[in-house]
Motif scaffolding. Structure first.
Motif, short mmCIF file in Angstrom:
data_model
loop_
_atom_site.label_atom_id
_atom_site.label_comp_id
_atom_site.label_asym_id
_atom_site.label_seq_id
_atom_site.Cartn_x
_atom_site.Cartn_y
_atom_site.Cartn_z
N ALA A 719 0.81 -1.41 -0.04
CA ALA A 719 -0.22 -0.30 0.32
C ALA A 719 0.82 1.23 0.08
CB ALA A 719 -1.23 -0.12 1.27
N ILE A 720 0.01 2.16 -0.42
CA ILE A 720 0.78 3.89 -0.05
C ILE A 720 0.17 4.61 0.60
CG2 ILE A 720 1.45 5.93 -1.79
CD1 ILE A 720 2.95 2.96 -3.38
N PRO A 721 1.99 4.72 1.51
CA PRO A 721 0.95 5.71 2.54
C PRO A 721 0.18 7.31 2.00
CG PRO A 721 3.35 6.42 2.04
CD PRO A 721 3.28 4.85 1.23
N ASP A 722 -0.21 8.18 2.32
CA ASP A 722 -0.42 9.74 2.38
C ASP A 722 0.59 10.64 2.49
OD1 ASP A 722 -3.17 8.60 2.54
OD2 ASP A 722 -3.42 9.08 4.61
N ARG A 723 0.56 11.48 2.18
CA ARG A 723 1.34 12.47 1.49
C ARG A 723 0.50 14.12 1.84
NH1 ARG A 723 5.38 12.46 -3.51
NH2 ARG A 723 5.62 14.21 -2.44
N ASN A 724 1.02 15.12 2.60
CA ASN A 724 0.49 15.80 2.76
C ASN A 724 0.80 16.96 1.99
OD1 ASN A 724 2.60 15.56 6.04
ND2 ASN A 724 0.01 16.36 6.00
N LEU A 725 0.19 16.56 0.43
CA LEU A 725 -0.03 17.04 -0.24
C LEU A 725 -1.38 18.49 -1.15
CD1 LEU A 725 1.19 14.20 -2.94
CD2 LEU A 725 2.29 16.46 -1.97
N GLY A 726 -2.21 17.91 0.03
CA GLY A 726 -4.00 18.75 -1.08
C GLY A 726 -3.90 19.80 0.15
N GLN A 727 -4.86 20.13 -0.38
CA GLN A 727 -5.59 21.92 0.12
C GLN A 727 -6.95 21.84 -0.80
OE1 GLN A 727 -3.21 25.97 -1.29
NE2 GLN A 727 -1.18 24.81 -0.77
N LEU A 728 -7.77 22.90 0.79
CA LEU A 728 -9.24 22.65 0.45
C LEU A 728 -9.42 23.75 1.20
CD1 LEU A 728 -11.69 21.26 -0.37
CD2 LEU A 728 -11.85 19.54 2.62
N ASN A 729 -10.22 24.57 0.64
CA ASN A 729 -10.74 25.70 0.71
C ASN A 729 -12.75 25.47 1.29
OD1 ASN A 729 -12.55 28.28 0.27
ND2 ASN A 729 -10.79 28.82 1.89
N ASN A 730 -13.20 25.97 2.48
CA ASN A 730 -14.29 26.15 2.75
C ASN A 730 -14.36 27.33 3.02
OD1 ASN A 730 -16.24 23.47 2.68
ND2 ASN A 730 -14.24 23.17 4.03
N LYS A 731 -15.51 28.52 1.95
CA LYS A 731 -16.03 30.12 2.76
C LYS A 731 -16.87 29.95 2.67
CE LYS A 731 -14.17 31.87 -1.53
NZ LYS A 731 -13.26 32.21 -2.90
N GLY A 732 -17.51 31.16 3.41
CA GLY A 732 -19.05 31.63 3.21
C GLY A 732 -19.91 32.28 4.13
N TRP A 733 -21.32 32.28 4.59
CA TRP A 733 -22.02 33.33 5.57
C TRP A 733 -23.58 32.24 6.55
CZ3 TRP A 733 -20.96 38.46 5.65
CH2 TRP A 733 -20.21 38.92 4.17
N GLU A 734 -23.08 32.79 7.60
CA GLU A 734 -23.63 31.92 8.43
C GLU A 734 -25.12 32.87 8.72
OE1 GLU A 734 -20.91 29.41 10.20
OE2 GLU A 734 -21.58 30.86 11.09
N ILE A 735 -26.58 32.97 8.70
CA ILE A 735 -27.37 33.86 8.98
C ILE A 735 -28.29 33.01 10.59
CG2 ILE A 735 -29.12 35.75 8.53
CD1 ILE A 735 -27.70 35.36 5.36
N GLU A 736 -28.55 34.28 11.20
CA GLU A 736 -29.68 33.41 12.91
C GLU A 736 -31.12 34.90 12.43
OE1 GLU A 736 -27.50 30.77 15.37
OE2 GLU A 736 -26.22 31.94 14.93
N VAL A 737 -31.59 34.62 12.97
CA VAL A 737 -32.96 35.53 13.16
C VAL A 737 -33.66 35.22 14.37
CG1 VAL A 737 -34.16 37.58 12.49
CG2 VAL A 737 -32.98 36.86 11.16
N ASN A 738 -33.59 36.18 15.48
CA ASN A 738 -34.34 35.08 16.66
C ASN A 738 -35.60 36.43 17.16
OD1 ASN A 738 -35.41 32.41 18.29
ND2 ASN A 738 -34.96 33.84 19.83
N TYR A 739 -36.52 35.81 17.72
CA TYR A 739 -37.57 36.66 18.13
C TYR A 739 -38.70 35.95 19.11
CZ TYR A 739 -40.77 40.24 18.83
OH TYR A 739 -42.07 41.44 18.82
N THR A 740 -38.14 36.68 20.31
CA THR A 740 -39.32 36.57 21.39
C THR A 740 -40.33 37.41 21.82
OG1 THR A 740 -36.99 35.32 22.17
CG2 THR A 740 -38.83 35.61 24.00
N GLY A 741 -41.70 37.05 21.69
CA GLY A 741 -42.56 38.22 22.39
C GLY A 741 -43.76 37.49 22.84
N GLY A 742 -44.53 38.25 22.96
CA GLY A 742 -46.02 37.71 24.02
C GLY A 742 -45.51 38.80 24.81
N ASN A 743 -46.17 37.54 26.34
CA ASN A 743 -46.99 38.52 27.67
C ASN A 743 -46.57 37.43 28.96
OD1 ASN A 743 -49.30 36.81 28.23
ND2 ASN A 743 -50.13 38.77 26.59
#
Length: 1022
Positions: A719-743
């Motif tokens: 078997a062939i061992p792994d090598r530290n050759l790869g590069q990977l990118n994750n980028k993006g946006w996260e949005i949260e909205v929350n509303y609390t109300g009542g009596n």
């Protein structure tokens, strides 16, 4: 290996027993909590009015203060809470509750090796309270999180009872293991499914590098911190009993051909090809519908849960005891999952400055499942393919089979498989830690932890002799497996928490951690049993030893030092700096150590005087940003070595010899995968924080990603061992909205979250290289490839342009103008597109067909309560995702001797009859069912994941029975789903045909389908 780690060092924190000094001055101790949620408040400023004496609360809201002789009151102040002056009198202990003036900002969140108030957090941390997921009919907490946390994608593509879902935080960060680190009560663990969801007090998801970096090498894929429920000092005994029971059923079925339709389609193949119809398909027996195999296999399942908890405490001790039972019987007969859990948490004060505690979790699990991913023997695959004219059982009681003819295929009766199976997997697990904590000075504590995680897994499988099905077995087989794993962790760290001059908040944490793991495995198999009675199914009774192996598992260790500093000035300007160094025995000497720095900063704009005076409707505005590096050691260990295996057979001339061989080559340079992340967040609260929103941008780069890299001119089978050759990118946006109300009588909350992530592989070996996935199907089709410049696991195959309607279209088609196979193509065949414009359809025409990584993952949560009634709804969905329906690729293959999808009725049978489904034919010359965009489908869905309606019967109804209240509820899971996907479920994750990890996602292989469940339950509080 043993020289890398000193095992005995793990025991040092256990010896943390220090003398407690006595003082002439009188002293007072106490705890400060939030009035709304009862959570401890760290960093509360405590002073003796008119003097310079004072202190702050520690990470658990506790304090100790030396009192001057004239002290009569204490003043408590904390930004975001109403100040309070409390008389001392003759008391030596105080319990103080502060009311919040800024809703949500005083909430305490768990961070690595400590806690912080929400207002002081500079990293990106999401929280899920235990109350939000309580009593959901799920086997683990991960399933309950789906749709509740932005940036977290949870997919359970295989719904076998007890199967754990895939969890991805901010995308898939590596082609290797991308599971997040799970920490339970401060102890890293290998399993989230061992925790009873009803034992959970809170879950914090550390998403960015700043908040995760204190876990260093294990934090590249994010961290999930689970805090279990505990008792309180001075709390009277409280008991809670909870039970629920429910049923489950399949959500949908695949439309298939009936027996008469199937016979007609089979006969049409011969007619179209101009050859006589096989006499088998003229037999009227096979034109009579006898069994709907999907509905025969997928029955009604059941789920039952029962748990009890006791908690309380006095002035020097607190405790919690809980026991739970979860039993899920799947919608496939004999598939099940059982779990028994016991938890004991306690803490004890030994004097005024020293305390000890423990957390113990015991779990026993037993389950049984079936292969539902194979295109040879997969159970759902078999139900979809088995001939509908065959009965489940014949009149003589024997199981129906396909032995009558090769025209029926080579699969067994799926009901025979489930009803004659005999096997199970059992797991015994323990997660325990003990700790001691010494308050050296006010605000300065020293803590030592020792933890142990151990497991014993055993597996039993008896395969009976099979003579009357197509896939026969001429002898019975008994398989036994046993595996043990153990991990010890020792930690010691110091925390300093102080507020100076009422405007400088300083928290410092630093320490050392060491981890050691080992294990053992055993396998014993015997074949051939003269007596297959249940009580004879033991190894001793087998005739032939097939396997008898066992060995120690590779030992591994991790040594770490970490430090984190937090500084807040006037609670407006915030800074957090973290650094961790990790040394792992998985890598070669000289490559073991990794160093992971991180920092983040925040500015509470809403606390500036210029903002307060002019922007009244904005009650909270904070901007934070951070950068950091993280590591991933979750790869195949010891690839810097070349293992030597024995019993290798060689031939020298005509003479055979047995020797040894290197089963894998060595890579002495292998080291960590590194992840570097930057993120910026904006938090805003409006109208006294009734409306809250958070917007986050992030960019995560994985460098030195370990990938398999074959060498040129290399020959042999090593078997062939792994090598530290790869590069990977994750980028993006996260949005949260929350509303609390009542009596006071009617209270409601509605929230929504969404994450938008783009995944791109930036580098592999060279621009033309790729990483392939496992092959699937009877024709071993390649479905997914990973190329640089494209997302992970993109679908890869041929593009199509409809169906040839006439011979003239074939003769004039430039796509096949030079193709030597053109003469074999007939009207009704699929038109494949020539992407390289050479006039030939070949392997070089395959291209990217679609992205299995969703562009958007979102959720909606809503709750309301009114006079004892409560309603909770949780929705989840994904958008912008493609799926590959590999099962349909098999189910539309009319060359195979199986039943077909009902869509085959829409086949081409003359000019203009169809431009999407090819003709019926015995020929495979054009390979109409090869991997192509014919089987790419839109995988978007929106589902009501969980809904519950409850009513709390008040205590006055029960009089003096001791019952505080009873909560009755009904709940449903997967109540409805909106999707255009035609398969059993669009929730397809990473477990491909042979568990291919992150190399393949979103491929439908007819896995165990999702179920819709309805439950009824009750909770009694005493």
């Amino acid at each position: 290996m043993q020289h890398f780690l000193l095992r005995k060092l793990c025991l040092l924190p256990v010896l943390l027993c220090l003398a407690v000094a006595t003082f002439a001055q009188s002293s007072i101790t106490g705890k400060v909590t939030g009035a709304e949620d009862g959570q401890p408040l760290p960093g509360v400023n405590i002073t003796v009015p008119g003097t310079s004496s004072g202190t702050t609360t520690d990470s658990k809201g506790q304090f100790r203060l030396q009192l001057p002789a004239a002290a009569t009151t204490l003043s408590f102040s904390f930004l975001g809470y109403e100040p309070q002056v409390v008389p001392i009198g003759n008391k030596t202990t105080l319990a103080v509750s502060l009311k919040s003036t800024s809703k949500g900002l005083g909430e305490v969140v768990v961070v690595g090796y400590g806690v912080q108030t929400r207002r002081d957090v500079t990293g990106t941390i999401a929280s899920v309270k235990g109350a939000d997921i309580k009593n959901l009919p799920v086997s683990d907490a991960a399933q309950a999180m789906q749709g509740r946390v932005t940036g977290v994608d949870i997919v359970r593509s295989n719904a076998t009872p007890g199967a754990a879902p895939s969890i991805r935080i901010r995308g898939t960060g590596t082609i290797n293991n991308a599971d997040p680190l799970v920490v339970i009560d401060g102890v890293p663990s290998t399993s989230i499914s061992d925790v009873n969801p009803n034992d959970i007090a809170s879950m914090e998801i550390l998403k960015d590098a700043s908040s995760s970096a204190i876990y260093g090498t294990r934090a590249a894929n994010g961290v999930i911190l689970i805090t279990t429920r505990k008792g309180n000092y001075g709390e009277k005994l409280k008991a809670s009993v909870n039970v629920y029971h429910g049923t489950s059923n399949a959500i949908r079925y695949i439309p298939l051909l009936t027996a008469p339709e199937l016979v007609a389609m089979k006969q049409e193949r011969y007619t179209n090809d101009g050859v006589p119809i096989d006499p088998f398909w003229k037999n009227p027996y096979y034109a009579e519908q006898r069994t709907d195999w999907q509905r025969a296999l997928l029955r009604s399942g059941q789920v039952t849960n029962a748990d009890v908890s006791l908690r309380g405490g006095n002035n020097v001790s607190n405790y919690l005891f809980s026991a739970g039972y979860y039993d899920e019987k799947g919608i496939i007969a004999n598939s099940y999952f059982k779990r028994y859990t016991v938890r004991i948490n306690s803490e004890h004060k030994l004097g005024k400055r020293f305390k000890v505690g423990e957390n113990l979790q015991l779990t026993y699990k037993q389950d049984n499942g079936f292969n539902t991913s194979s295109s040879q023997t997969g159970l759902i695959f078999s139900a979809l393919r088995f001939n509908p004219a065959i009965p489940v059982k014949n009149p003589d009681g024997s199981y129906g089979s396909s032995k009558a003819s090769n025209e029926l295929g080579d699969i067994n009766n799926p009901l025979f498989t489930t009803e004659t199976s005999d096997g199970w997997i059992k797991a015994y697990r323990m997660l325990a830690n003990i700790y001691g904590e010494l308050t050296i000075l006010d605000g300065l504590t020293l803590r030592g932890n020792y933890a142990y995680e151990g497991e014993l897994n055993t597996q039993y499988s008896f395969l009976p002799k099979v003579l009357h099905q197509t896939r026969t077995r001429d002898r019975a087989e008994l398989w036994n497996r046993s595996e043990t794993n153990g991990t010890q962790i020792g930690e010691i760290f110091m925390t300093y928490n102080k507020i100076l001059a009422q405007q400088h908040h300083l928290t410092f944490t630093g320490g050392y951690s060491q981890q050691y793991s080992n294990g053992y495995f055993f396998r014993g198999d015997r074949w051939g049993y003269n007596d297959e009675a249940t009580d004879q199914r033991v190894l001793d009774n087998g005739n032939e030893i097939h396997d008898a192996t066992g060995n120690f598992k590779p030992e591994s260790g991790l040594a770490s030092a970490f430090v984190r500093g937090f500084y807040g000035f006037r609670n407006k300007y915030l800074l957090t700096v973290t650094f961790r160094a990790d040394g792992s025995s998985r890598f070669a000497p000289g490559k073991r150590w990794g160093y992971f720095p991180a920092f983040s900063a925040g500015w509470r704009i809403s606390d500036e005087s210029f903002f307060k005076e002019h922007v009244k409707f904005v009650s909270n505005l904070k901007i934070t940003g951070g950068w950091g590096q993280l590591g991933n050691q979750n790869v195949t260990e010891f690839q810097y070595l070349a293992p030597v295996n024995k019993n290798r057979r060689y031939n020298f001339g005509d003479n055979p010899f047995t020797g040894i061989w290197n089963s894998r080559l060595a890579n002495p340079d292998i080291t960590w995968e590194k992840a570097e992340m930057t993120n910026i967040s904006l938090e805003a609260g409006f109208f006294d924080n009734k409306l809250n929103t958070t917007i986050t941008w992030f960019n995560k780069n994985t460098r030195d990603m370990l990938v398999p890299a074959p060498e040129l001119d290399l020959h042999g089978t090593s078997a062939i061992p792994d090598r530290n050759l790869g590069q990977l990118n994750n980028k993006g946006w996260e949005i949260e909205v929350n509303y609390t109300g009542g009596n006071e009588q009617f209270h409601y909350n509605i929230g929504a979250n969404a994450s938008f992530i783009k995944n791109t592989v930036q580098q592999l070996y060279d621009p033309n290289s790729f990483i392939g996935s496992a092959l699937y199907g009877r024709q071993e089709q390649e479905i997914s490839r990973t190329y640089a410049g494209e997302p992970l696991a993109a679908f890869y195959g041929w593009k199509t342009g409809g169906i040839y309607q006439s011979q003239a279209e074939i003769d004039t088609d430039p796509n096949i103008s030079k193709d030597p196979k053109r003469a074999k193509i007939k009207p009704g065949d699929v038109r494949f597109l020539d992407m390289d414009n050479n006039g030939i359809i070949d392997e070089e025409d395959r291209v990217n067909l679609g992205n299995p990584n969703p562009k958007m993952v979102y959720g909606i949560q809503a709750s309301a309560s009114y006079k004892g009634f409560d309603l909770n709804l949780s929705f989840a969905g994904v958008s912008g995702v493609q799926l590959y329906n590999a099962d349909k690729m098999q189910g539309m293959d009319n060359n195979a001797p199986f039943n077909l999808y009902a869509d085959a009725l829409n086949r081409w049978h003359g000019a203009g009859t169809s431009n999407s489904v090819p003709r019926m034919t015995l020929s495979n010359d054009n390979q109409n069912n090869r991997t192509s965009d014919r089987f790419i489908e839109n995988g978007d869905y929106f589902t009501l994941r969980n809904v519950s309606l409850g009513y709390t019967v008040p205590a006055k109804v029960w009089g003096h029975t001791g019952i505080q209240d009873i909560h009755l509820y009904v709940a449903a899971q997967n109540l409805f789903m909106l999707t255009g996907y035609s398969g059993l479920s669009p929730q397809l994750g990473y477990n491909g045909p042979v568990t291919d990890g992150n190399r393949q996602r979103g491929v439908d292989v007819a896995a165990y389908p999702q179920a819709r469940s309805f439950t009824f339950g009750a909770t009694l509080n005493f």
